[in-house]
Design a protein around this motif. Sequence first.
Motif, PDB file in Angstrom:
ATOM      1  N   ALA A  38      49.070  33.794  41.328  1.00  0.00           N
ATOM      2  CA  ALA A  38      50.114  32.783  41.519  1.00  0.00           C
ATOM      3  C   ALA A  38      49.709  31.820  42.620  1.00  0.00           C
ATOM      4  O   ALA A  38      48.912  32.163  43.503  1.00  0.00           O
ATOM      5  N   ASP A  39      50.281  30.634  42.579  1.00  0.00           N
ATOM      6  CA  ASP A  39      50.075  29.621  43.615  1.00  0.00           C
ATOM      7  C   ASP A  39      48.598  29.294  43.823  1.00  0.00           C
ATOM      8  O   ASP A  39      48.171  28.976  44.931  1.00  0.00           O
ATOM      9  N   GLY A  40      47.791  29.399  42.767  1.00  0.00           N
ATOM     10  CA  GLY A  40      46.371  29.075  42.865  1.00  0.00           C
ATOM     11  C   GLY A  40      45.562  30.130  43.594  1.00  0.00           C
ATOM     12  O   GLY A  40      44.461  29.848  44.074  1.00  0.00           O
ATOM     13  N   ALA A  62      41.678  30.303  44.083  1.00  0.00           N
ATOM     14  CA  ALA A  62      40.967  29.918  42.866  1.00  0.00           C
ATOM     15  C   ALA A  62      40.083  28.711  43.170  1.00  0.00           C
ATOM     16  O   ALA A  62      40.464  27.823  43.926  1.00  0.00           O
ATOM     17  N   GLY A  63      38.921  28.700  42.603  1.00  0.00           N
ATOM     18  CA  GLY A  63      38.004  27.575  42.769  1.00  0.00           C
ATOM     19  C   GLY A  63      37.128  27.684  43.999  1.00  0.00           C
ATOM     20  O   GLY A  63      35.922  27.821  43.892  1.00  0.00           O
ATOM     21  N   THR A  64      37.732  27.656  45.185  1.00  0.00           N
ATOM     22  CA  THR A  64      36.945  27.700  46.427  1.00  0.00           C
ATOM     23  C   THR A  64      36.592  29.122  46.833  1.00  0.00           C
ATOM     24  O   THR A  64      35.657  29.331  47.592  1.00  0.00           O
ATOM     25  N   HIS A  65      37.368  30.087  46.366  1.00  0.00           N
ATOM     26  CA  HIS A  65      37.216  31.511  46.693  1.00  0.00           C
ATOM     27  C   HIS A  65      37.412  31.791  48.174  1.00  0.00           C
ATOM     28  O   HIS A  65      36.957  32.808  48.687  1.00  0.00           O
ATOM     29  N   TYR A 107      40.989  32.819  36.117  1.00  0.00           N
ATOM     30  CA  TYR A 107      41.944  32.291  37.085  1.00  0.00           C
ATOM     31  C   TYR A 107      41.242  31.854  38.375  1.00  0.00           C
ATOM     32  O   TYR A 107      41.540  30.797  38.918  1.00  0.00           O
ATOM     33  N   LEU A 108      40.301  32.674  38.842  1.00  0.00           N
ATOM     34  CA  LEU A 108      39.588  32.350  40.084  1.00  0.00           C
ATOM     35  C   LEU A 108      38.457  31.350  39.861  1.00  0.00           C
ATOM     36  O   LEU A 108      37.833  30.905  40.817  1.00  0.00           O
ATOM     37  N   LEU A 122      31.854  36.205  44.165  1.00  0.00           N
ATOM     38  CA  LEU A 122      32.599  35.211  44.940  1.00  0.00           C
ATOM     39  C   LEU A 122      31.779  34.781  46.143  1.00  0.00           C
ATOM     40  O   LEU A 122      31.079  35.582  46.748  1.00  0.00           O
ATOM     41  N   SER A 123      31.899  33.509  46.502  1.00  0.00           N
ATOM     42  CA  SER A 123      31.106  32.997  47.626  1.00  0.00           C
ATOM     43  C   SER A 123      31.948  32.213  48.623  1.00  0.00           C
ATOM     44  O   SER A 123      31.443  31.312  49.280  1.00  0.00           O
TER      45      SER A 123
END
Length: 167
Positions: A38-40, A62-65, A107-108, A122-123
Amino acid sequence: MIDRSPDGAAVWEQHSRVRVVPPVQPRKLAKVPFVELADGRLQGVVSSGSDISRVYVSSIAAGTHAYNCSTNNNRPCGGLYGAPCKHLHALAAEAVLQYGIGRVARYLQVDVPEGASLMGCLSGTHESAPAAVVFSRFLRHLAYLEVPDTTVPIPELQWFPAAGVVR
Protein backbone atom coordinates in the motif's frame (compact mmCIF):
# COMPACT_ATOMS: atom_id res chain seq x y z
CA MET A 1 -10.71 -12.37 -15.48
CA ILE A 2 -13.02 -9.93 -13.69
CA ASP A 3 -16.71 -10.78 -13.44
CA ARG A 4 -18.77 -7.92 -14.83
CA SER A 5 -22.41 -6.96 -14.39
CA PRO A 6 -24.67 -6.06 -17.36
CA ASP A 7 -23.77 -2.36 -17.00
CA GLY A 8 -20.04 -3.18 -17.36
CA ALA A 9 -18.96 -2.49 -13.78
CA ALA A 10 -16.89 -5.05 -11.95
CA VAL A 11 -19.19 -7.17 -9.78
CA TRP A 12 -17.15 -6.52 -6.62
CA GLU A 13 -17.67 -2.76 -7.11
CA GLN A 14 -21.40 -3.20 -6.52
CA HIS A 15 -21.05 -4.75 -3.07
CA SER A 16 -20.14 -3.34 0.30
CA ARG A 17 -17.58 -6.09 0.77
CA VAL A 18 -14.65 -7.40 -1.20
CA ARG A 19 -13.62 -11.03 -1.37
CA VAL A 20 -10.50 -11.57 0.73
CA VAL A 21 -7.78 -13.34 -1.20
CA PRO A 22 -6.30 -16.09 0.95
CA PRO A 23 -2.54 -16.13 1.48
CA VAL A 24 -0.47 -18.00 -1.10
CA GLN A 25 1.05 -20.02 1.76
CA PRO A 26 0.18 -20.18 5.47
CA ARG A 27 1.82 -17.46 7.57
CA LYS A 28 2.90 -17.37 11.19
CA LEU A 29 1.47 -14.11 12.49
CA ALA A 30 3.57 -13.94 15.66
CA LYS A 31 6.66 -12.52 13.94
CA VAL A 32 5.00 -10.36 11.26
CA PRO A 33 1.38 -9.77 12.27
CA PHE A 34 0.67 -7.18 9.57
CA VAL A 35 1.93 -6.91 6.00
CA GLU A 36 0.49 -4.92 3.10
CA LEU A 37 1.27 -3.57 -0.33
CA ALA A 38 0.00 0.00 0.00
CA ASP A 39 0.97 3.64 -0.45
CA GLY A 40 3.71 2.68 -2.93
CA ARG A 41 5.49 0.49 -0.38
CA LEU A 42 5.72 -2.99 0.97
CA GLN A 43 5.08 -2.19 4.61
CA GLY A 44 4.12 -3.84 7.83
CA VAL A 45 4.60 -4.45 11.52
CA VAL A 46 7.31 -6.83 12.75
CA SER A 47 7.58 -8.05 16.33
CA SER A 48 10.80 -7.47 18.24
CA GLY A 49 12.82 -10.57 18.95
CA SER A 50 13.97 -9.26 22.31
CA ASP A 51 11.11 -7.22 23.81
CA ILE A 52 7.53 -8.49 23.68
CA SER A 53 6.14 -4.94 24.04
CA ARG A 54 8.12 -3.53 21.10
CA VAL A 55 7.23 -3.74 17.42
CA TYR A 56 8.89 -2.27 14.37
CA VAL A 57 7.25 -0.61 11.40
CA SER A 58 9.26 -1.63 8.35
CA SER A 59 8.85 -0.58 4.73
CA ILE A 60 10.43 -0.89 1.28
CA ALA A 61 9.46 1.66 -1.39
CA ALA A 62 8.37 0.53 -4.84
CA GLY A 63 10.73 1.57 -7.59
CA THR A 64 13.54 3.09 -5.52
CA HIS A 65 13.63 0.22 -2.98
CA ALA A 66 14.43 2.75 -0.26
CA TYR A 67 13.91 1.05 3.09
CA ASN A 68 13.09 2.12 6.61
CA CYS A 69 12.59 0.46 9.96
CA SER A 70 11.67 2.12 13.23
CA THR A 71 9.91 1.26 16.45
CA ASN A 72 6.24 2.01 16.95
CA ASN A 73 7.32 5.20 18.78
CA ASN A 74 9.53 6.35 15.86
CA ARG A 75 12.95 5.37 17.19
CA PRO A 76 15.22 4.12 14.39
CA CYS A 77 16.01 0.41 14.30
CA GLY A 78 19.46 -0.34 15.65
CA GLY A 79 19.99 -3.00 12.97
CA LEU A 80 20.16 -0.55 10.05
CA TYR A 81 23.91 -0.48 9.42
CA GLY A 82 24.03 0.44 5.74
CA ALA A 83 21.89 -2.56 4.82
CA PRO A 84 18.36 -3.80 5.52
CA CYS A 85 17.87 -5.13 9.07
CA LYS A 86 16.42 -8.49 10.08
CA HIS A 87 12.96 -6.91 10.44
CA LEU A 88 12.96 -5.94 6.75
CA HIS A 89 14.06 -9.45 5.78
CA ALA A 90 11.22 -10.92 7.87
CA LEU A 91 8.73 -8.49 6.30
CA ALA A 92 9.79 -9.44 2.77
CA ALA A 93 9.66 -13.17 3.56
CA GLU A 94 6.12 -12.88 4.97
CA ALA A 95 4.99 -10.73 2.04
CA VAL A 96 6.12 -13.47 -0.32
CA LEU A 97 4.12 -16.01 1.71
CA GLN A 98 1.07 -13.72 1.75
CA TYR A 99 1.06 -12.45 -1.85
CA GLY A 100 3.50 -14.64 -3.79
CA ILE A 101 6.90 -13.65 -5.15
CA GLY A 102 5.49 -12.53 -8.52
CA ARG A 103 3.00 -10.05 -7.08
CA VAL A 104 5.47 -8.59 -4.58
CA ALA A 105 8.19 -8.27 -7.23
CA ARG A 106 5.80 -6.53 -9.64
CA TYR A 107 4.65 -4.14 -6.92
CA LEU A 108 8.22 -3.26 -5.91
CA GLN A 109 9.24 -3.05 -9.59
CA VAL A 110 12.12 -5.50 -9.31
CA ASP A 111 13.17 -8.50 -11.40
CA VAL A 112 13.67 -11.59 -9.25
CA PRO A 113 15.27 -14.43 -11.22
CA GLU A 114 14.13 -17.99 -10.62
CA GLY A 115 15.55 -19.23 -7.32
CA ALA A 116 16.77 -15.78 -6.17
CA SER A 117 15.60 -14.08 -2.99
CA LEU A 118 13.59 -10.89 -3.12
CA MET A 119 15.87 -9.04 -0.69
CA GLY A 120 18.95 -10.07 -2.67
CA CYS A 121 17.57 -8.28 -5.73
CA LEU A 122 16.84 -4.94 -4.05
CA SER A 123 19.40 -2.15 -4.19
CA GLY A 124 17.85 0.68 -2.19
CA THR A 125 19.29 2.76 0.60
CA HIS A 126 17.93 3.83 3.96
CA GLU A 127 15.41 6.66 3.74
CA SER A 128 12.95 7.79 6.42
CA ALA A 129 9.33 6.85 5.81
CA PRO A 130 6.18 7.52 7.83
CA ALA A 131 5.50 4.83 10.40
CA ALA A 132 2.47 6.25 12.20
CA VAL A 133 0.01 5.57 9.36
CA VAL A 134 1.12 1.95 9.03
CA PHE A 135 0.97 1.35 12.77
CA SER A 136 -2.45 3.00 12.98
CA ARG A 137 -3.76 0.76 10.18
CA PHE A 138 -2.37 -2.27 12.03
CA LEU A 139 -4.20 -1.25 15.22
CA ARG A 140 -7.42 -0.74 13.25
CA HIS A 141 -7.07 -4.26 11.79
CA LEU A 142 -6.61 -5.63 15.32
CA ALA A 143 -9.83 -3.93 16.40
CA TYR A 144 -11.75 -5.72 13.61
CA LEU A 145 -10.71 -9.06 15.15
CA GLU A 146 -12.89 -8.19 18.14
CA VAL A 147 -16.01 -7.43 16.07
CA PRO A 148 -18.51 -10.30 16.41
CA ASP A 149 -19.41 -12.20 13.24
CA THR A 150 -22.38 -10.61 11.53
CA THR A 151 -24.08 -10.41 8.16
CA VAL A 152 -25.35 -6.86 8.69
CA PRO A 153 -23.29 -3.89 7.48
CA ILE A 154 -20.75 -2.40 9.87
CA PRO A 155 -21.73 1.28 10.41
CA GLU A 156 -18.20 2.67 10.23
CA LEU A 157 -17.81 1.23 6.72
CA GLN A 158 -21.07 2.75 5.41
CA TRP A 159 -19.40 5.91 4.12
CA PHE A 160 -18.28 4.12 0.93
CA PRO A 161 -20.44 5.47 -1.92
CA ALA A 162 -22.60 3.02 -3.84
CA ALA A 163 -21.73 2.48 -7.51
CA GLY A 164 -23.83 4.56 -9.86
CA VAL A 165 -25.34 6.81 -7.20
CA VAL A 166 -25.16 10.50 -8.09
CA ARG A 167 -25.72 13.04 -5.34
